[in-house]
Design a protein around this motif. Sequence first.
Motif, mmCIF file in Angstrom:
data_model
loop_
_atom_site.group_PDB
_atom_site.id
_atom_site.type_symbol
_atom_site.label_atom_id
_atom_site.label_comp_id
_atom_site.label_asym_id
_atom_site.label_seq_id
_atom_site.Cartn_x
_atom_site.Cartn_y
_atom_site.Cartn_z
ATOM 1 N N ARG A 291 -27.546 -3.651 6.127
ATOM 2 C CA ARG A 291 -26.139 -3.548 5.683
ATOM 3 C C ARG A 291 -25.215 -3.320 6.876
ATOM 4 N N ARG A 292 -25.665 -2.432 7.795
ATOM 5 C CA ARG A 292 -24.830 -2.155 8.977
ATOM 6 C C ARG A 292 -24.676 -3.413 9.816
ATOM 7 N N ALA A 293 -25.786 -4.182 9.929
ATOM 8 C CA ALA A 293 -25.743 -5.399 10.748
ATOM 9 C C ALA A 293 -24.743 -6.401 10.160
ATOM 10 N N ILE A 294 -24.702 -6.502 8.835
ATOM 11 C CA ILE A 294 -23.777 -7.426 8.175
ATOM 12 C C ILE A 294 -22.326 -6.941 8.374
ATOM 13 N N ALA A 295 -22.147 -5.592 8.223
ATOM 14 C CA ALA A 295 -20.791 -5.030 8.343
ATOM 15 C C ALA A 295 -20.239 -5.226 9.742
ATOM 16 N N ALA A 296 -21.152 -5.257 10.735
ATOM 17 C CA ALA A 296 -20.718 -5.371 12.128
ATOM 18 C C ALA A 296 -20.317 -6.795 12.497
ATOM 19 N N VAL A 297 -20.661 -7.767 11.665
ATOM 20 C CA VAL A 297 -20.367 -9.180 12.015
ATOM 21 C C VAL A 297 -18.886 -9.471 11.818
#
Length: 297
Positions: A291-297
């Motif tokens: 989830r964090r990786a997606i939010a960081a995009v």
Amino acid sequence: MAAPMFIASTPDLVIAQCRSGIIGSIPALNARTSAELDNDLTRIEQGLEGCQIPYAVNLVAHKSNDRLDADLELTIKHRVPIVVLALAASAKIVDAIHGYGGIVLNDVINDRQARKCADIGVDGIIAVATGAGGHTGNVSPFALMAEIREWWHGLLILSGCIATGSAILAAEALGADLAYVGSPFLASTEANTQPAFKQMIVDCAAKDVVIANCFTGANASFLLPSVTANGLDPASLWRPDRGAVDISGGGSDRKAWRDIWSAGQGIGAVKRVEPAADFIAWLADDYARARRAIAAV
Ligand SMILES: Cc1cc2nc3c(=O)[nH]c(=O)nc-3n(C[C@H](O)[C@H](O)[C@H](O)COP(=O)(O)O)c2cc1C
């Protein structure tokens, strides 16, 4: 949600799964008799006292299952919160479970089967896509979920090859309410799997999973090292005519599922034999990371 697995799921595994925050499940037929099932359900209820997470029992609703009536009666007696139906389920069985307030889920491998389940009044559909352990689908999860979600607005659960947090996030993106995870729990210490089976789950990956239809007529996933260890030629296990292959050569009494081990393509994610709680904790961390990786995009 943890998926029910023949032989492998145990009351202890169900209790560990629910206590770790996911729905635990077990096939009714893992108990050798209906009397044993009665004891197992009592054990699960006691183990889950005070736990808010419900558990599920899998019933095979096929005329070949001569325990169906007795096991259904026990399901009603114990008011099993969730029932996963497989094969030829009927509106009568669904009504019996609804009668005490239970929830009925039914697994399907294509849109046609999903529509039949909707017709008999199930509460949720489990879409088994390609790459699953046990009896597998052969449709991509992208197509299967899109086709079913177009008309089904009830509970939809995606199954097949889900073994990481990012796969759970992807299932959500496809419109799933729940992800259904089976094979990784074959390596759980609480699973009724032999030590060599648990280790094979740790050692194997997608390349080691082969499809056979010769045992039941339907496509199922098996571990290549276990096929060859039983002296079988993997190429002979998939039959265009769905014909049975005699695997009892040489006087042995080997059996699919018990001796020839099944698993889905997601097992590359399983790195160790460990308690179910530890795998579930890792899954939750991996989901948060995704989830964090997606939010960081
Ligand atoms: C060893 C094994 C046994 C299984 N037995 C059953 C079963 O008795 N009843 C059932 O509904 N599904 C059974 N399944 C299928 C699972 O419930 C679930 O659909 C599947 O494991 C999901 O795919 P995954 O293993 O890639 O997570 C079995 C799967 C495996 C790997």
